[in-house]
Design a protein around this motif. Sequence first.
Motif, PDB file in Angstrom:
ATOM      1  N   ASP A 100      28.263  -0.576 -86.614  1.00 25.60           N
ATOM      2  CA  ASP A 100      29.717  -0.724 -86.488  1.00 25.60           C
ATOM      3  C   ASP A 100      30.483   0.400 -87.172  1.00 25.60           C
ATOM      4  OD1 ASP A 100      29.694  -3.198 -85.062  1.00 25.60           O
ATOM      5  OD2 ASP A 100      29.171  -4.218 -86.920  1.00 25.60           O
ATOM      6  N   LEU A 101      29.838   1.504 -87.491  1.00 28.13           N
ATOM      7  CA  LEU A 101      30.467   2.562 -88.269  1.00 28.13           C
ATOM      8  C   LEU A 101      31.661   3.195 -87.553  1.00 28.13           C
ATOM      9  CD1 LEU A 101      30.534   4.272 -90.801  1.00 28.13           C
ATOM     10  CD2 LEU A 101      28.877   5.804 -89.734  1.00 28.13           C
ATOM     11  N   LEU A 102      31.500   3.590 -86.290  1.00 20.09           N
ATOM     12  CA  LEU A 102      32.603   4.229 -85.563  1.00 20.09           C
ATOM     13  C   LEU A 102      33.773   3.273 -85.365  1.00 20.09           C
ATOM     14  CD1 LEU A 102      30.711   6.420 -82.956  1.00 20.09           C
ATOM     15  CD2 LEU A 102      31.877   7.144 -85.048  1.00 20.09           C
ATOM     16  N   ARG A 103      33.466   2.042 -85.055  1.00 26.66           N
ATOM     17  CA  ARG A 103      34.521   1.024 -84.902  1.00 26.66           C
ATOM     18  C   ARG A 103      35.281   0.868 -86.215  1.00 26.66           C
ATOM     19  NH1 ARG A 103      33.428  -5.191 -82.983  1.00 26.66           N
ATOM     20  NH2 ARG A 103      35.554  -5.911 -83.230  1.00 26.66           N
ATOM     21  N   SER A 104      34.552   0.825 -87.323  1.00 22.07           N
ATOM     22  CA  SER A 104      35.166   0.691 -88.639  1.00 22.07           C
ATOM     23  C   SER A 104      36.072   1.876 -88.966  1.00 22.07           C
ATOM     24  CB  SER A 104      34.074   0.565 -89.704  1.00 22.07           C
ATOM     25  OG  SER A 104      34.619   0.647 -90.991  1.00 22.07           O
ATOM     26  N   LEU A 105      35.600   3.081 -88.680  1.00 24.52           N
ATOM     27  CA  LEU A 105      36.401   4.272 -88.954  1.00 24.52           C
ATOM     28  C   LEU A 105      37.663   4.296 -88.095  1.00 24.52           C
ATOM     29  CD1 LEU A 105      33.580   6.919 -89.402  1.00 24.52           C
ATOM     30  CD2 LEU A 105      35.008   5.890 -91.182  1.00 24.52           C
ATOM     31  N   LYS A 118      34.418  -4.672 -88.956  1.00 26.91           N
ATOM     32  CA  LYS A 118      33.088  -5.163 -89.305  1.00 26.91           C
ATOM     33  C   LYS A 118      32.270  -4.213 -90.193  1.00 26.91           C
ATOM     34  CE  LYS A 118      32.627  -8.024 -85.205  1.00 26.91           C
ATOM     35  NZ  LYS A 118      33.258  -9.160 -85.803  1.00 26.91           N
ATOM     36  N   ASN A 119      32.951  -3.344 -90.939  1.00 26.73           N
ATOM     37  CA  ASN A 119      32.233  -2.379 -91.762  1.00 26.73           C
ATOM     38  C   ASN A 119      33.179  -1.819 -92.822  1.00 26.73           C
ATOM     39  OD1 ASN A 119      30.094  -0.729 -92.539  1.00 26.73           O
ATOM     40  ND2 ASN A 119      29.603  -0.157 -90.438  1.00 26.73           N
ATOM     41  N   VAL A 120      32.658  -1.459 -93.966  1.00 23.25           N
ATOM     42  CA  VAL A 120      33.465  -1.027 -95.110  1.00 23.25           C
ATOM     43  C   VAL A 120      33.967   0.422 -95.040  1.00 23.25           C
ATOM     44  CG1 VAL A 120      33.327  -0.597 -97.602  1.00 23.25           C
ATOM     45  CG2 VAL A 120      32.603  -2.781 -96.676  1.00 23.25           C
ATOM     46  N   PRO A 121      33.246   1.397 -94.488  1.00 16.83           N
ATOM     47  CA  PRO A 121      33.721   2.785 -94.578  1.00 16.83           C
ATOM     48  C   PRO A 121      35.138   3.022 -94.041  1.00 16.83           C
ATOM     49  CG  PRO A 121      31.440   2.779 -93.930  1.00 16.83           C
ATOM     50  CD  PRO A 121      31.890   1.345 -93.921  1.00 16.83           C
ATOM     51  N   GLY A 122      35.505   2.405 -92.957  1.00 15.97           N
ATOM     52  CA  GLY A 122      36.859   2.567 -92.437  1.00 15.97           C
ATOM     53  C   GLY A 122      37.901   1.986 -93.381  1.00 15.97           C
ATOM     54  N   LEU A 123      37.559   0.856 -94.004  1.00 13.82           N
ATOM     55  CA  LEU A 123      38.462   0.255 -94.981  1.00 13.82           C
ATOM     56  C   LEU A 123      38.634   1.161 -96.191  1.00 13.82           C
ATOM     57  CD1 LEU A 123      37.422  -3.480 -94.992  1.00 13.82           C
ATOM     58  CD2 LEU A 123      39.506  -2.483 -94.115  1.00 13.82           C
TER      59      LEU A 123
END
Length: 173
Positions: free
Chosen positions: A40-45, A155-160
């Motif tokens: 879910d990395l790209l979605r999160s970013l 669904k992922n922390v990096p974007g947050l």
Amino acid sequence: MRSHYCGQITADLLDKEVKLAGWVLWRRKGTAALGLAKEDLLRSLAVGACVSLACILMLGRVSTEFWSSPGTWWLLLAMLGVGASEELIFRGLLLSSLAKRLQRVSAEGWSAAIFSGFHLPNQLANGYSTSEITFSLLLLFIWGWCYAAAMRKGKNVPGLTLGHAVTNVCVNA
């Protein structure tokens, strides 16, 4: 004297956050326990970028002069560390744990309340008045709930982490 005291509180809290994150990684055997799922990395970013843009627009920081300043970029770099540690703890670990035990709204509300309360020692150390503390805690609760909703979408922390860092820069600069 007060700024040294606040800096010491911040350093102590960061030390505890790093130790807690390390323990979670060791105990739960992986980064997914902290909300770091590769799929879910790209979605999160993308969600983080949208939250960042909304923050910039809402707080009136739409200025090439502001964003081209080296000071702003240094502050953003520093705030990425703060955003990462807080998001790993409050959304990656706490919210995911609460979501397993509570309904979505309750889990998000409790994580936002704990996030808000976490900032109280720093406000007390800075000598905020009761009304300033009340208003600040209310705003932090709202931001905490917004971050929880963004976690649900991304669904992922990096974007947050990105969104949280940009928020901190817009508020603190």
